[in-house]
Design an enzyme around this catalytic site. Structure first.
Site, PDB file in Angstrom:
ATOM      1  N   GLY A 106       9.480 -23.892 -11.446  1.00 57.53           N
ATOM      2  CA  GLY A 106       7.875 -23.830 -11.143  1.00 57.53           C
ATOM      3  C   GLY A 106       6.951 -23.302 -12.977  1.00 57.53           C
ATOM      4  O   GLY A 106       6.548 -23.559 -13.306  1.00 57.53           O
ATOM      5  N   CYS A 107       7.912 -22.689 -13.446  1.00 63.24           N
ATOM      6  CA  CYS A 107       7.692 -21.452 -14.542  1.00 63.24           C
ATOM      7  C   CYS A 107       8.057 -22.718 -16.009  1.00 63.24           C
ATOM      8  O   CYS A 107       7.365 -22.451 -16.778  1.00 63.24           O
ATOM      9  CB  CYS A 107       8.731 -20.162 -14.826  1.00 63.24           C
ATOM     10  SG  CYS A 107       8.249 -18.761 -13.038  1.00 63.24           S
ATOM     11  N   THR A 108       9.371 -23.700 -15.387  1.00 63.63           N
ATOM     12  CA  THR A 108       8.652 -24.391 -16.201  1.00 63.63           C
ATOM     13  C   THR A 108       7.893 -25.007 -16.166  1.00 63.63           C
ATOM     14  O   THR A 108       7.738 -25.417 -17.446  1.00 63.63           O
ATOM     15  CB  THR A 108      10.900 -25.546 -16.477  1.00 63.63           C
ATOM     16  OG1 THR A 108      11.666 -24.016 -16.548  1.00 63.63           O
ATOM     17  CG2 THR A 108      11.027 -26.648 -17.067  1.00 63.63           C
ATOM     18  N   GLY A 158       5.313 -23.482 -17.988  1.00 63.92           N
ATOM     19  CA  GLY A 158       5.326 -23.538 -19.360  1.00 63.92           C
ATOM     20  C   GLY A 158       4.731 -24.790 -20.507  1.00 63.92           C
ATOM     21  O   GLY A 158       4.034 -25.079 -21.216  1.00 63.92           O
TER      22      GLY A 158
END
Length: 143
Positions: free
Chosen positions: A23-25, A28
């Site tokens: 999710g963070c990838t 970002g």
């Protein structure tokens, strides 16, 4: 870097739970891909997590992020924005970052916030808000 050093520019500060996770990838990458539009809206992007500097640097390099990632291991910034929340994962409770985004205007005031963010479509919402805020501030300058 301090927010006051960015006065005159809008700032997006987004908090994500952990570098190099799916999710963070994705989040970002969405900010990375829309950075030219944020630049055009006079808006700086800053990503913050509790990961260390090395993890942040590796994440930024691997994903080609074109904005700053801030390592907040001591949770000082997280506490300022009140994003450390009790979370549940696999039936266990722990304290972690609630995915959140804050838009700060060119005068350093909080203009908008998103808490408990779901990644799909989120960056587009933030970009639209940044563009609207920038247009509003430019119109004030002409008045």
């Amino acid at each position: 870097m301090t927010l006051s050093a960015l006065r005159g520019q809008q700032v997006v500060v987004y908090f994500y739970p952990k570098a190099s996770t799916p999710g963070c990838t994705t989040e970002g990458g969405d900010f990375r891909d829309r950075k030219p539009a944020f630049d055009a809206a006079n808006t700086v992007i800053l990503g913050v997590s509790r990961d260390g500097i090395r993890a942040q640097e590796n994440f930024k390099a691997k994903e080609g992020f074109n904005f700053a990632l801030i390592a907040d291991k001591d949770e000082e910034i997280c506490r300022m924005f009140d994003v450390i929340k009790l979370k549940k994962m696999y039936g266990k409770e722990h304290l972690g970052i609630e995915r959140s985004t804050f838009l700060i205007d060119a005068d350093g005031h909080l203009a908008q916030q998103w808490r408990g963010v779901k990644v799909p479509g989120h960056v587009d919402d933030v970009l639209a808000a940044a563009q609207a805020l920038n247009a509003q501030s430019q119109n004030k300058g002409r008045a």
